[in-house]
Every structure is written in structure tokens, then in C-alpha cells.
Design an enzyme around this catalytic site. Structure first.
Site, PDB file in Angstrom:
ATOM      1  CG  HIS A   1      -1.955  -1.037   1.224  1.00 33.09           C
ATOM      2  ND1 HIS A   1      -3.048  -0.972   2.041  1.00 33.09           N
ATOM      3  CD2 HIS A   1      -2.089  -2.172   0.497  1.00 33.09           C
ATOM      4  CE1 HIS A   1      -3.823  -2.016   1.823  1.00 33.09           C
ATOM      5  NE2 HIS A   1      -3.258  -2.770   0.895  1.00 33.09           N
TER       6      HIS A   1
ATOM      7  CD  GLU B   1      -1.878   4.587   3.082  1.00 30.74           C
ATOM      8  OE1 GLU B   1      -2.997   5.111   3.131  1.00 30.74           O
ATOM      9  OE2 GLU B   1      -1.645   3.552   2.415  1.00 30.74           O
TER      10      GLU B   1
ATOM     11  CB  CYS C   1      -6.460  -0.310   5.213  1.00 30.50           C
ATOM     12  SG  CYS C   1      -4.733  -0.880   5.109  1.00 30.50           S
TER      13      CYS C   1
ATOM     14  CB  CYS D   1      -1.942   1.795   6.110  1.00 33.75           C
ATOM     15  SG  CYS D   1      -1.591   0.950   4.557  1.00 33.75           S
TER      16      CYS D   1
END
Length: 179
Positions: free
Chosen positions: A75, A77, A105, A108
Site C-alpha cells: 500500500h 503508506e 486501512c 497502514c
């Protein structure tokens, strides 16, 4: 510090497009995160971008790429945090601010807390998977030993529209795509 040089090579043109003005620093960095989201979109990934900023300097950046990397943890992040940790040679990023185009999420948000990030600025809420405001409040939970300052909504319309348009196109290509 070679990581910092690599970041500078990726972002110089973007810096010229969005000059930093007093009082607009957060918007400046969020626009750069939006550029990272556009990079993800060009690779047919869900368009999310993130930056880690420390002392006014970008020390990490990432664009969503779990499909291209065959990595469910890739992801934006997480990639930005990894790069920032390498840049400062420390897994703790105390004093850092993360700019993300989408609410993080659970994975993260947990990574942000573990890295001891000071502040998170995110654009659009993620109603389905958001773990900072929409579904949970992980990043500033009183149950944890570290709490992150949260600011939301900066460039939310632009970032949300990018995501909405991408998902609409994906649904047209494959009706089973749900976001």
C-alpha cells in the site's frame, strides 16, 4: 542518504508545479501525494499516494502497487514508511507527518502507530476499509501507547473523485470489481 537522492530525482518537476507558500505547506504536500496516486493509476492500481515528511523535507513516498509487486502489503503508506525508515536509518519516524490521499486501512494505520508518526493528514475517507475514522479509530486510540494527530479532508474532493472515476472504469471493464 541515497534514498533521499532517489526521492529528489522522482519529484523535482512536481515541486515546480506546486510552489510552497506560507500557510499552504500541507496542501503542497497533499498535491505531491496526489501525484503519487496518479502514478498508481497509470499502473492500473487503485490510485492512492502517500508521502512522509520530516522537517519540511520528503523522506519517503509511495504509490499503491500490490498488484504490480504481487505484495498485499504494498500500500502507498507502507511503501512510503519503508522508504522513510531507510532514509533516516531508523524504524521510528518521530516528528514525521504522513500525507495520504485516502484514509489508511487497518494495516497502514497500525504501521503508522508502530513507526511513531506524529501526524497524519489524509484526504478522502474510505467508508469500506478506513481504520482511522470510518470504521475504527486506531491511529489515535487511547488503548495504544502512541497516538497520532489526525487531520482529514484536505483535497478530499480531488482525491475522492480520482478514486471514484478509477473504480467506475474498473467496474465497466469487469463487473465483479467492487473496490
Amino acid at each position: 542518504m541515497r534514498h533521499l537522492e532517489r526521492i529528489r530525482k522522482r519529484v523535482p518537476a512536481v515541486h515546480k508545479r506546486y510552489p510552497v507558500t506560507e500557510g499552504k505547506r500541507d496542501e503542497y504536500f497533499m498535491r505531491l501525494a496526489l501525484e503519487q496516486a496518479l502514478t498508481a493509476e497509470k499502473s492500473d492500481e487503485i490510485p492512492v499516494g502517500a508521502l512522509v515528511v520530516l522537517g519540511g523535507e520528503i523522506i519517503g513516498s509511495g504509490s499503491n502497487s500490490p498488484i504490480g509487486r504481487n505484495d498485499p502489503t504494498a500500500h502507498a503508506e507502507v511503501l512510503a514508511l519503508r522508504e522513510a525508515a531507510l532514509t533516516v536509518n531508523n524504524y521510528r519516524l518521530e516528528g514525521a507527518t504522513v500525507f495520504s490521499t485516502l484514509e489508511p486501512c487497518v494495516m497502514c494505520a497500525g504501521a503508522l502507530v508502530a513507526a511513531r508518526v506524529e501526524r497524519l493528514v489524509f484526504a478522502a475517507r474510505d467508508i469500506r476499509f478506513g481504520a482511522v475514522r470510518s470504521k475504527f479509530r486506531l491511529a489515535d486510540s487511547e488503548l495504544l501507547n502512541h497516538r497520532i494527530q489526525i487531520e482529514e479532508g484536505l483535497l478530499a474532493a480531488e482525491c475522492g473523485e480520482l478514486l471514484r472515476a478509477f473504480l467506475e472504469r474498473a467496474r465497466q471493464r469487469s463487473p465483479s470489481v467492487s473496490g
